[in-house]
Structures are given as C-alpha cells and as structure tokens.
Design a protein around this motif. Structure first.
Motif, PDB file in Angstrom:
ATOM      1  N   UNK A   1       0.831  -1.204   0.000  1.00 26.84           N
ATOM      2  CA  UNK A   1       0.000   0.000   0.000  1.00 26.84           C
ATOM      3  C   UNK A   1       0.869   1.259   0.000  1.00 26.84           C
ATOM      4  N   UNK A   2       1.959   1.260   0.768  1.00 21.33           N
ATOM      5  CA  UNK A   2       2.851   2.417   0.785  1.00 21.33           C
ATOM      6  C   UNK A   2       3.465   2.631  -0.600  1.00 21.33           C
ATOM      7  N   UNK A   3       3.875   1.529  -1.225  1.00 22.24           N
ATOM      8  CA  UNK A   3       4.419   1.641  -2.569  1.00 22.24           C
ATOM      9  C   UNK A   3       3.406   2.181  -3.556  1.00 22.24           C
ATOM     10  N   UNK A   4       2.148   1.725  -3.426  1.00 25.47           N
ATOM     11  CA  UNK A   4       1.102   2.217  -4.314  1.00 25.47           C
ATOM     12  C   UNK A   4       0.850   3.707  -4.095  1.00 25.47           C
ATOM     13  N   UNK A   5       0.853   4.148  -2.823  1.00 20.87           N
ATOM     14  CA  UNK A   5       0.625   5.566  -2.536  1.00 20.87           C
ATOM     15  C   UNK A   5       1.737   6.422  -3.137  1.00 20.87           C
ATOM     16  N   UNK A   6       2.971   5.966  -2.997  1.00 20.35           N
ATOM     17  CA  UNK A   6       4.073   6.736  -3.577  1.00 20.35           C
ATOM     18  C   UNK A   6       3.982   6.753  -5.101  1.00 20.35           C
ATOM     19  N   UNK A   7       3.660   5.588  -5.676  1.00 17.00           N
ATOM     20  CA  UNK A   7       3.530   5.546  -7.135  1.00 17.00           C
ATOM     21  C   UNK A   7       2.422   6.466  -7.612  1.00 17.00           C
ATOM     22  N   UNK A   8       1.306   6.505  -6.851  1.00 15.80           N
ATOM     23  CA  UNK A   8       0.200   7.386  -7.232  1.00 15.80           C
ATOM     24  C   UNK A   8       0.622   8.845  -7.176  1.00 15.80           C
ATOM     25  N   UNK A   9       1.398   9.218  -6.153  1.00 14.96           N
ATOM     26  CA  UNK A   9       1.882  10.592  -6.061  1.00 14.96           C
ATOM     27  C   UNK A   9       2.771  10.963  -7.237  1.00 14.96           C
ATOM     28  N   UNK A  10       3.672  10.043  -7.617  1.00 18.87           N
ATOM     29  CA  UNK A  10       4.543  10.320  -8.762  1.00 18.87           C
ATOM     30  C   UNK A  10       3.731  10.443 -10.050  1.00 18.87           C
ATOM     31  N   UNK A  11       2.758   9.523 -10.214  1.00 16.36           N
ATOM     32  CA  UNK A  11       1.932   9.574 -11.422  1.00 16.36           C
ATOM     33  C   UNK A  11       1.177  10.901 -11.499  1.00 16.36           C
ATOM     34  N   UNK A  12       0.620  11.337 -10.349  1.00 15.19           N
ATOM     35  CA  UNK A  12      -0.136  12.596 -10.340  1.00 15.19           C
ATOM     36  C   UNK A  12       0.777  13.788 -10.675  1.00 15.19           C
ATOM     37  N   UNK A  13       1.987  13.808 -10.074  1.00 16.38           N
ATOM     38  CA  UNK A  13       2.896  14.924 -10.331  1.00 16.38           C
ATOM     39  C   UNK A  13       3.366  14.959 -11.785  1.00 16.38           C
ATOM     40  N   UNK A  14       3.795  13.780 -12.279  1.00 12.86           N
ATOM     41  CA  UNK A  14       4.272  13.740 -13.667  1.00 12.86           C
ATOM     42  C   UNK A  14       3.141  14.017 -14.647  1.00 12.86           C
ATOM     43  N   UNK A  15       1.943  13.460 -14.314  1.00 17.56           N
ATOM     44  CA  UNK A  15       0.798  13.723 -15.184  1.00 17.56           C
ATOM     45  C   UNK A  15       0.421  15.191 -15.189  1.00 17.56           C
ATOM     46  N   UNK A  16       0.449  15.823 -13.997  1.00 22.41           N
ATOM     47  CA  UNK A  16       0.138  17.257 -13.932  1.00 22.41           C
ATOM     48  C   UNK A  16       1.141  18.079 -14.716  1.00 22.41           C
TER      49      UNK A  16
END
Length: 499
Positions: A178-193
């Motif tokens: 879950x921690x890995x997924x949360x970090x991956x989601x943050x990176x995806x959101x930042x790079x996507x933004x």
C-alpha cells in the motif's frame, strides 16, 4: 489559410487527447489506490479483531487458573467466581475466533487445537476443584504439582502465537504494498500534472501564434485598395472561420480537460474518506503495545498517504487555475470592441477607488496627475488594463518604504501616452520583455499569481491598437508606459458587416 487552420486544429486536438488520456490514467491510479486502501482497512480490522479475541481467550484461561489457585490455597469460594465466569466465556471466544478465521484452513486448524487445549485445561481445573470440595486437598494439590496445567497453558500460548504471527506477516506485506502504491500514485499525479501543464502551454502557444497570424492578415486586408473589394470579402470570411475555430478550441479546453479533472478531485475525496476510517480505527487501538507492523501502519496513515493526497490536490488545483486563465484569454480574443468617448480622468478615479482598501492595507498612496487626456476607445478593455497594472503595482511594493504610485498622461501628435509609475521592488533588465509572456514571472515568487496579468494587458493593448512597455530599476521602482491612438479604428469585420 484553411489548410493552416486545419493543421492547428489537429495539433490542438492531439494535444488535448494526450492530456485527457493522462488525466484518465491519474483517475485509474486513484481508484486503484482507493480499492487497495479499503482492502487494507478490512485486513487491519480482521487481524486486530483476531488479536483481541486471541488475547481474550488467553486472559480467560489465566483468570480461571488464578481463581482455581486462590481457592486451593484459601478454601474461600469467593475465588471461584472469576473461575466460573472465565470458563463459561471460553466457548463463545472460540466461536468468535472461528468466525474471524473465515475459510482459512490453517487458522481453523490452529483454533481447533486451541479448543482442545482449552477443554483439557478446564477439565484439569475442574478436577482439582472437585477434589478440594470433597475434602481431598492433598490430592488436588498433587494434580497441580504434576505440571500438566502449566504445559497446557504453554501449548495454548504457542498456538496463539502460531495464529497471530502469519496474520501479522500478511498485514506487513499488504502495508508495504500500500505504501508503494501511494508513492507511485503521487509520482503519477505529479508527472501527469506536469505533462498536462506542458500540453496546455503548447496549446496556448499555438493559439497565440495563430492569433498573431490573424492580426497580420487583418492588417494586410486593411492595406488593400477599394478595387480589391471581392478579395477583401473572401479574406474576411476566412478570418471569421478561423475565429470560430478558436472558439471551438476554447470549448474543447473547458470541457474535455475540466471533466476528467473533476473526476480526479472526486476520487481524491473518496480516498480521503477511506483513509479517515482507517485512521479512526487505528486511533481506537492502544499504541503502547504496537509491534513493528502496527507502527508502520500508523506512519503510513498519518504521513505517507496524506502526503500523496496533498500532491494530487496541488496538481489538480494548479491545473484548474491554468485552464481558467487560458479560457479568459480565449474569450477576450473573441469579444467585439465597442469604441466610445472615454474620460480617462473619471475612469482612473473609479479604478483607484475600487483598489483603495487594498492600497490602504499596504500603506500606499495613488496619485492621479491632472489633467488626463480623453480618447475614443473600448471602456471595458481600458478598465481591465489599468486595473491589472495598478493591482500589480500594489502587490509588488517594497515593504521597507511607504508605497507611492503616480499616473501621468500626455498627448504626442496623434497618440496618447499614459504612465503608471511606482517605487516598488523593480524588475531586472533581462525580465523587461519576459514579464509580458504567458506564465512567466520575475523576481522572488512570494505573491500569488500564475503569470497571466501582464500577458493579458499586452493582449488587450494590442487589440486597442496600442503598445505597452516597461522601464524599471531593481530596488527603485517601475514605469509602465502605454501608447494608444486617440480614436480606436473599427475592426475590419465590423466595417464590412455595417457596409
């Protein structure tokens, strides 16, 4: 011209499609993370309940043994009350453990062994109490000295450990994932933004480049003589089609980008609700007995996942502001100018009055140097231009000294020149032209803004057939100089329509 406009439309659509796909990816990542959070929450709840039930069973057996020992030592039947209550509750606790195990064969096997050990322990306790009640105290103590009861309790403790240890390991694995997924989601959101900001910036660049092309075409049409009336009419129709395409482009930006952006915000809200339920559950548990897995779970819920949500919210908020700024520029380009007699003295007094409270808070005085010349132009555009310039002057005053802003106006041949001078921070020489570009700012970024205001001012001034420049010295102040015609010429398309 038509082929060029079609190419612009295709590029804009491709860029918007890429941005929409990126947003859909962010939405999918948010949904996936929300589902993972719910699964983890259910696992935490089940394992916590299993731990509590296991501890309860051990406590009940210990209470029963304590009551037995007290009775054997003192022959006081008061000690049998905790014994009787504990032995009666053991069966319901074992049933609770079976319910929590669900269909897990390994956990059910361990619980069956615990049930056998609990029955054997209660049988041993009951045997000694029966002997004691029959007056055979030595025989009862002899049964205790065999150590069988202690071995049964040790076996029960080992069985409980066998039940809890795999569950804790499973929880630790899920927590790491879950921690890995949360970090991956943050990176995806930042790079996507970031990608979407680049796409939107490219779209704006295409729109501005296309708008400049239209303005050049308009000047070329105005330069034609009356003998080319038919050609002028055809070119005007092309310009109208191009303006229509720009309006369709603005609609695509507002609809196709904003809809998935709203979805991202909605999924983020659902994720926050799920996270709140997990945090509330963990807060109800005592923290002094936390093992490594429980401590890691608390840290993820309190620190890692809220940080990921903050990244997503910051990206979507910035994206929303940028879309609004693009729409404002696009809509302004499509507004028809309405030339009318304008008293600049009265207009600027109204603008200054609307900013008086803001200026007072910054300890700033605004002085309009009379008399100011009047002109024939678009009143709304002039109000927006000088409102933006004065707002910027107030915003970027030097807090180390009292702010002073002065407005001057004069006539030079057939042009009017207006100056807005301040004693603020000033602008570095290399930024004098850069500040008029879209999304570009100068100096320390300690004031809110997206780098839109001065680009908006230059767009309006050029539509009013004028020019805006700046002279500035860092640490001393700035002078924004606006040059306008005495009378705004009617747009070519309006002249043709009126004719």
């Amino acid at each position: 011209m038509h082929m060029f406009s079609a190419a612009v439309t295709r590029r804009a659509l491709l860029m918007l499609l890429a941005a929409a796909l990126t947003l859909l990816g962010i939405v999918a990542m948010s949904g996936w993370l929300a589902d993972s959070t719910q699964t983890f929450s259910r696992s935490v709840g089940r394992i916590t309940a299993l731990r509590v039930a296991a501890g309860t069973l051990l406590s009940q057996l210990q209470d029963a043994e304590i009551g037995q020992r007290g009775y054997l030592l003192t022959e006081d039947r008061q000690y049998l009350k905790p014994y009787e209550a504990a032995t009666a509750a053991v069966d319901s606790t074992i049933v609770r453990l079976r319910d929590l195990a669900g269909g897990d064969a390994d956990e059910l096997r361990i619980i069956d062994r615990l049930a056998v050990l609990a029955d054997a322990k209660r049988e041993e306790l009951a045997q000694t109490i029966t002997l004691m009640e029959a007056g055979r105290r030595d025989e009862a103590l002899a049964v205790v000295r065999t150590g069988r009861g202690m071995m049964l309790m040790d076996d029960a403790r080992r069985s409980l450990a066998d039940l809890i240890t795999p569950a804790d390991a499973q929880l630790d694995t899920q927590l790491s994932a879950l921690i890995g997924q949360a970090r991956a989601s943050g990176w995806v959101a930042n790079l996507g933004g970031l990608f979407i900001v680049l796409v939107v910036g490219g779209a704006v660049w295409i729109a501005l480049r296309y708008t400049r092309g239209l303005m050049r075409a308009q000047r070329a049409i105005q330069a034609l003589n009356d003998s080319l009336e038919q050609r002028v009419s055809e070119r005007t129709m092309e310009l109208q089609r191009a303006n229509d395409e720009i309006q369709r482009f603005a609609y695509i930006v507002s609809h196709d980008l904003r809809a998935p952006l709203v979805n991202v915000m909605g999924f983020t809200g659902e994720f926050e609700v799920g996270l709140a339920s997990v945090r509330a559950h963990l807060d109800r548990l005592p923290s002094d007995g936390d093992d490594a897995a429980a401590s890691e779970a608390r840290r993820a819920v309190v620190e890692d996942m809220p940080e990921a949500i903050g990244f997503i919210r910051a990206s979507t908020t910035k994206m929303d502001r940028l879309i609004n700024a693009i729409l404002a520029l696009s809509r302004q380009g499509g507004r028809t100018l309405n030339p009318e007699p304008v008293s600049m003295q009265a207009l600027l007094e109204n603008v200054v009055a609307s900013l008086r409270h803001q200026a007072s808070e910054q300890r700033c005085t605004i002085d309009i140097k009379e008399p100011l010349p009047s002109l024939l132009s678009d009143r709304l555009a002039l109000e927006q231009v000088f409102g933006n310039l004065l707002d910027n002057a107030i915003k970027y005053l030097d807090p180390a000294r009292t702010g002073r802003i002065a407005i001057h106006g004069r006539v030079e041949e057939n042009r009017l020149i207006f100056e807005v001078a301040d004693n603020g921070r000033g602008i570095a020489p290399q930024d004098h032209e850069r500040i008029f570009e879209l999304f570009r700012r100068s100096g320390v970024q300690d004031r809110p803004g997206e780098g839109i205001g001065l680009a908006y001012v230059r767009t309006l001034i050029r539509r009013l057939q004028g020019e805006v420049t700046v002279e500035s010295v860092p640490g001393q102040g700035s002078v924004f100089r606006i040059t306008l015609p005495k009378a705004l010429a009617l747009p070519l398309e309006k002249t043709v329509h009126d004719a």
